[in-house]
Design a protein around this motif. Structure first.
Motif, PDB file in Angstrom:
ATOM      1  N   ILE A 152      83.614  -3.665 -46.718  1.00 53.26           N
ATOM      2  CA  ILE A 152      83.396  -3.983 -45.309  1.00 53.26           C
ATOM      3  C   ILE A 152      84.779  -4.093 -44.678  1.00 53.26           C
ATOM      4  O   ILE A 152      85.565  -4.970 -45.061  1.00 53.26           O
ATOM      5  CB  ILE A 152      82.605  -5.291 -45.157  1.00 53.26           C
ATOM      6  N   VAL A 153      85.087  -3.164 -43.772  1.00 53.97           N
ATOM      7  CA  VAL A 153      86.431  -3.102 -43.197  1.00 53.97           C
ATOM      8  C   VAL A 153      86.401  -3.322 -41.693  1.00 53.97           C
ATOM      9  O   VAL A 153      85.399  -3.076 -41.044  1.00 53.97           O
ATOM     10  CB  VAL A 153      87.131  -1.756 -43.513  1.00 53.97           C
ATOM     11  N   LYS A 202      86.917 -10.920 -51.779  1.00 52.62           N
ATOM     12  CA  LYS A 202      87.564 -11.126 -50.489  1.00 52.62           C
ATOM     13  C   LYS A 202      89.051 -10.864 -50.693  1.00 52.62           C
ATOM     14  O   LYS A 202      89.702 -11.562 -51.453  1.00 52.62           O
ATOM     15  CB  LYS A 202      87.321 -12.556 -49.996  1.00 52.62           C
ATOM     16  N   HIS A 203      89.570  -9.830 -50.021  1.00 55.08           N
ATOM     17  CA  HIS A 203      90.988  -9.511 -50.153  1.00 55.08           C
ATOM     18  C   HIS A 203      91.809 -10.481 -49.318  1.00 55.08           C
ATOM     19  O   HIS A 203      91.583 -10.621 -48.118  1.00 55.08           O
ATOM     20  CB  HIS A 203      91.249  -8.072 -49.701  1.00 55.08           C
ATOM     21  N   ALA A 204      92.731 -11.165 -49.948  1.00 52.23           N
ATOM     22  CA  ALA A 204      93.642 -12.079 -49.257  1.00 52.23           C
ATOM     23  C   ALA A 204      95.012 -11.410 -49.245  1.00 52.23           C
ATOM     24  O   ALA A 204      95.846 -11.651 -50.113  1.00 52.23           O
ATOM     25  CB  ALA A 204      93.685 -13.430 -49.962  1.00 52.23           C
ATOM     26  N   PRO A 222      89.986  -3.265 -55.971  1.00 54.62           N
ATOM     27  CA  PRO A 222      88.661  -3.870 -56.099  1.00 54.62           C
ATOM     28  C   PRO A 222      87.877  -3.314 -57.281  1.00 54.62           C
ATOM     29  O   PRO A 222      87.074  -4.025 -57.878  1.00 54.62           O
ATOM     30  CB  PRO A 222      87.985  -3.562 -54.766  1.00 54.62           C
ATOM     31  N   VAL A 223      88.130  -2.072 -57.636  1.00 53.58           N
ATOM     32  CA  VAL A 223      87.455  -1.496 -58.808  1.00 53.58           C
ATOM     33  C   VAL A 223      87.921  -2.215 -60.071  1.00 53.58           C
ATOM     34  O   VAL A 223      87.109  -2.571 -60.935  1.00 53.58           O
ATOM     35  CB  VAL A 223      87.707   0.031 -58.900  1.00 53.58           C
ATOM     36  N   LEU A 243      80.187  -6.464 -52.891  1.00 51.51           N
ATOM     37  CA  LEU A 243      80.647  -6.268 -51.523  1.00 51.51           C
ATOM     38  C   LEU A 243      82.106  -6.688 -51.469  1.00 51.51           C
ATOM     39  O   LEU A 243      82.475  -7.739 -51.996  1.00 51.51           O
ATOM     40  CB  LEU A 243      79.832  -7.101 -50.536  1.00 51.51           C
ATOM     41  N   VAL A 244      82.918  -5.862 -50.869  1.00 54.19           N
ATOM     42  CA  VAL A 244      84.341  -6.119 -50.752  1.00 54.19           C
ATOM     43  C   VAL A 244      84.651  -6.331 -49.285  1.00 54.19           C
ATOM     44  O   VAL A 244      84.263  -5.518 -48.437  1.00 54.19           O
ATOM     45  CB  VAL A 244      85.154  -4.918 -51.298  1.00 54.19           C
TER      46      VAL A 244
END
Length: 169
Positions: free
Chosen positions: A8-9, A38-40, A84-85, A99-100
């Motif tokens: 989700i971008v 969740k990318h921080a 994320p993979v 979900l990313v």
């Protein structure tokens, strides 16, 4: 083989978390085992000063797990920003779907969240991995992918399953 991953971008405060929460509820209601990454991008620290796990990390431990009967938490030093993979393979092998939130530049299937503006503009519109867009109001320009509003999480989940982006449960 990692679980199915969908990113989700969108820009900051565009509604990515709002959409993620709605999609989590929709997929959980369908029986999916779901993980979220969740990318921080600017880093984070979830350990608090004074706690034993914090003391362990401060003493030099490279990884600390806090475990209870219902939950585990891992704090682990890494040498690079993992994809994320890689994260899904390492930590979510038992999930049906991950979900990313973030990772705009990764080569993953994406849902673009365009926010709450009256006239939303897609920023990744031409990207071949965009599956759908989401915003409060429909975009003025015609898009090559389906568009959903924030209150259509169930319809978006249906679309992702029917389009083959996510396996049926």
């Amino acid at each position: 083989m990692p679980p199915t991953i969908v990113s989700i971008v969108g820009f900051s405060n565009s509604g990515k978390t709002t959409l993620a929460v709605a999609l989590i509820a929709s997929f959980k209601a369908r029986g999916y085992k779901l993980g979220v990454i969740k990318h921080a991008a600017h880093g984070f620290d979830m350990d608090r000063s004074g706690k034993d796990s914090y003391k362990h990390k401060q003493a030099g431990a490279d990884a600390v797990v806090v475990a209870s009967a219902k939950r585990i938490a891992l704090v682990k030093d890494v040498q690079r920003d993992m994809s994320p993979v890689d994260v899904a393979r390492a930590y979510f092998p038992d999930m049906d779907l991950v979900l990313v939130e973030g990772y705009k530049k990764e080569d993953l299937p994406k849902i673009e969240v365009m926010g709450f503006d009256e006239d939303p503009t897609p920023h990744f519109g031409g990207h071949p991995k965009i599956l759908a867009t989401v915003s409060l109001h429909p975009p003025a320009q015609k898009l090559h992918v389906p568009h959903f509003s924030f209150d259509q999480a169930d319809e978006l989940a249906d679309f992702l399953i029917e389009a083959g982006a996510i396996g049926d449960k």
